[in-house]
Design a protein around this motif. Structure first.
Motif, short mmCIF file in Angstrom:
data_model
loop_
_atom_site.label_atom_id
_atom_site.label_comp_id
_atom_site.label_asym_id
_atom_site.label_seq_id
_atom_site.Cartn_x
_atom_site.Cartn_y
_atom_site.Cartn_z
N ARG A 1 52.49 70.81 48.73
CA ARG A 1 53.57 71.67 49.23
C ARG A 1 52.98 72.98 49.71
O ARG A 1 52.31 73.69 48.97
CB ARG A 1 54.59 71.92 48.13
N GLY B 1 54.24 75.84 50.41
CA GLY B 1 54.65 77.06 49.71
C GLY B 1 53.86 77.28 48.43
O GLY B 1 53.44 78.41 48.13
N ARG C 1 50.24 78.26 49.45
CA ARG C 1 50.15 79.66 49.89
C ARG C 1 50.30 80.61 48.72
O ARG C 1 49.61 81.64 48.66
CB ARG C 1 51.23 79.95 50.93
N THR C 2 51.19 80.28 47.80
CA THR C 2 51.38 81.14 46.63
C THR C 2 50.12 81.17 45.78
O THR C 2 49.65 82.24 45.38
CB THR C 2 52.58 80.66 45.79
#
Length: 127
Positions: A64, A66, A69-70
Motif C-alpha cells: 500500500r 500510503g 510513504r508513511t
C-alpha cells in the motif's frame, strides 16, 4: 507536490542519506574518537536502501503506497533527528536540541513498525 513528486522526493532524500553516510564515514575515519559520527554514518547507510525499497514496493503496487510513504517519511525524519544530533554534537559540541537523538530513534522505530504493516497489510486489488 504531486503524488509522483512525493515518491521522487523520498527517493532523493534516501540517496542524500546514502551520500551523507559515505561522507560521514570518511570524516569519522580522520577524526580521533568520532564514534558518534561513525554511528550516524552507519544509520544513514543502513536506512537509505530501506527507504528506496519501501518507495519501490509502493510504486510497483506490491505494498500500500500510503503505508510505504508513511514508513519512508518516518525513517527520513528519524534520520534527520538522530543523525543530525550526533553530527552536531561531534562538530559543534552541543546537541541539536534536547532529546533530539532519542526522539529520532523512537521515530525510526515507528518507521520500521509501519514498514512491518506495509509488508503485512494486503494491497487492495480491483478486479
Amino acid at each position: 507536490m504531486s503524488v509522483a513528486g512525493v515518491d521522487r522526493a523520498l527517493a532523493a532524500l534516501a540517496c542524500l542519506a546514502g551520500l551523507l553516510g559515505v561522507a560521514l564515514s570518511a570524516a569519522a575515519a580522520h577524526i580521533p574518537g568520532a564514534d558518534s559520527l561513525k554511528t550516524a554514518a552507519q544509520f544513514l547507510l543502513f536506512h537509505a536502501p530501506a527507504i528506496l525499497a519501501l518507495i519501490g514496493f509502493g510504486t510497483a503496487g506490491l505494498a500500500r503506497i500510503g503505508l510505504a510513504r508513511t514508513a519512508s517519511g518516518l525513517l527520513v525524519l528519524g534520520l534527520i533527528l538522530f543523525c543530525g544530533d550526533l553530527s552536531v554534537r561531534t562538530w559543534l559540541q552541543r546537541p541539536l536540541f534536547p532529546m533530539a537523538a532519542p526522539t529520532g530513534g523512537v521515530v525510526l522505530m515507528g518507521g520500521w513498525l509501519v514498514g512491518i504493516l506495509c509488508a503485512l497489510v494486503p494491497v487492495r486489488r480491483t478486479v
